[in-house]
Design a protein around this motif. Sequence first.
Motif, PDB file in Angstrom:
ATOM      1  N   ALA A 116      40.551  72.174  39.093  1.00 16.78           N
ATOM      2  CA  ALA A 116      41.313  71.570  40.289  1.00 16.78           C
ATOM      3  C   ALA A 116      42.097  70.189  40.081  1.00 16.78           C
ATOM      4  CB  ALA A 116      40.419  71.806  41.396  1.00 16.78           C
ATOM      5  N   LEU A 117      41.412  69.611  39.669  1.00 16.80           N
ATOM      6  CA  LEU A 117      42.035  68.255  39.529  1.00 16.80           C
ATOM      7  C   LEU A 117      43.057  68.181  38.525  1.00 16.80           C
ATOM      8  CD1 LEU A 117      38.821  65.986  38.903  1.00 16.80           C
ATOM      9  CD2 LEU A 117      40.242  65.738  40.872  1.00 16.80           C
ATOM     10  N   TYR A 118      43.100  69.013  37.659  1.00 18.25           N
ATOM     11  CA  TYR A 118      44.032  69.266  36.556  1.00 18.25           C
ATOM     12  C   TYR A 118      45.319  69.853  37.271  1.00 18.25           C
ATOM     13  CZ  TYR A 118      46.677  70.611  32.385  1.00 18.25           C
ATOM     14  OH  TYR A 118      47.671  70.485  31.342  1.00 18.25           O
ATOM     15  N   GLN A 119      45.087  70.733  37.964  1.00 12.91           N
ATOM     16  CA  GLN A 119      46.235  71.756  38.212  1.00 12.91           C
ATOM     17  C   GLN A 119      46.817  70.978  39.341  1.00 12.91           C
ATOM     18  OE1 GLN A 119      47.884  73.586  37.272  1.00 12.91           O
ATOM     19  NE2 GLN A 119      46.718  75.442  36.039  1.00 12.91           N
ATOM     20  N   LEU A 120      45.936  70.196  40.356  1.00 19.71           N
ATOM     21  CA  LEU A 120      46.590  69.371  41.461  1.00 19.71           C
ATOM     22  C   LEU A 120      47.431  68.167  41.245  1.00 19.71           C
ATOM     23  CD1 LEU A 120      43.491  70.228  43.868  1.00 19.71           C
ATOM     24  CD2 LEU A 120      45.872  71.440  43.889  1.00 19.71           C
ATOM     25  N   GLY A 121      47.304  67.763  39.802  1.00 17.27           N
ATOM     26  CA  GLY A 121      47.987  66.648  39.243  1.00 17.27           C
ATOM     27  C   GLY A 121      46.974  65.306  39.847  1.00 17.27           C
ATOM     28  N   ALA A 122      45.949  65.524  40.170  1.00 17.62           N
ATOM     29  CA  ALA A 122      45.101  64.331  40.456  1.00 17.62           C
ATOM     30  C   ALA A 122      44.863  63.481  39.072  1.00 17.62           C
ATOM     31  CB  ALA A 122      43.908  64.695  40.948  1.00 17.62           C
ATOM     32  N   THR A 222      41.593  76.899  35.957  1.00 21.36           N
ATOM     33  CA  THR A 222      43.181  76.400  36.045  1.00 21.36           C
ATOM     34  C   THR A 222      44.165  77.494  36.433  1.00 21.36           C
ATOM     35  OG1 THR A 222      43.236  76.932  33.418  1.00 21.36           O
ATOM     36  CG2 THR A 222      42.731  74.562  34.468  1.00 21.36           C
ATOM     37  N   PHE A 225      44.030  77.969  40.276  1.00 23.30           N
ATOM     38  CA  PHE A 225      44.631  77.016  41.192  1.00 23.30           C
ATOM     39  C   PHE A 225      46.021  76.953  40.713  1.00 23.30           C
ATOM     40  CE2 PHE A 225      40.118  75.351  41.252  1.00 23.30           C
ATOM     41  CZ  PHE A 225      39.911  75.134  42.680  1.00 23.30           C
ATOM     42  N   GLY A 226      46.387  77.347  39.589  1.00 22.55           N
ATOM     43  CA  GLY A 226      47.864  77.285  39.422  1.00 22.55           C
ATOM     44  C   GLY A 226      48.612  78.230  39.822  1.00 22.55           C
TER      45      GLY A 226
END
Length: 227
Positions: A116-122, A222, A225-226
């Motif tokens: 989630a953090l990766y795909q949301l750009g966080a 990923t 969420f992507g």
Amino acid sequence: MEFLDQLLFYPLERLPFFLIALIIAFTVHEFSHAYFANKLGDPTAKLLGRVTLNPAVHFDFLGIFLLLIAGFGWARPVPVNRANFSNPRRDSVIVSAAGPLSNLLLAIAGCLIYGALYQLGAIDAMSNERAVDAVHIFFDTFIVLNFFLFLFNLIPLPPLDGYRILVELVPRRVGAKLQSVEQWSILVFLLIILIPGFQNYTIRPMYETAYSLSVFFLNLFTALFGG
């Protein structure tokens, strides 16, 4: 530094992240044993203060030391009196399985959060490159470690949870025979795990499987969420 790298099973640069992940993994694992034992009628662990997420009461320093240098170890075992259960065989299986399953859930939760953090750009939004690296290393370490502990603890040899589950699932006659040679089984298990040549067929394949599981679930989440 080079000496430590050779001594430790885990890379030195990842050691702080490994220790943090280990504290979480071991604490939740032992807490799960204690929690379900108490819920199912055995207050032994609760009376000893083990139904807690305080890491200090669950750690065994020899077990941690061996994990750092040999790739396997243990926390302080949770005492269980199966005579207190209403259904000793069923409840013992539940209590024994609770530990490894807690590590499986931690690993999957780590994949979910990381994906989630990766795909949301966080993560990419972080301005500090070292902080970005730290996040990646921590989640990689945390996820693989918990998948490994899940697999390792299900080995059906004493003193692991997999053995306790096996003893309860097989016929009582077979279980009694297993318990009669338990002390020798523990010795054989330790020799197989500790002898370096055997680690290529025991510890390392489990780490490779744990890594494969982490890749699978990270790709799954990923993509979720992507897309």
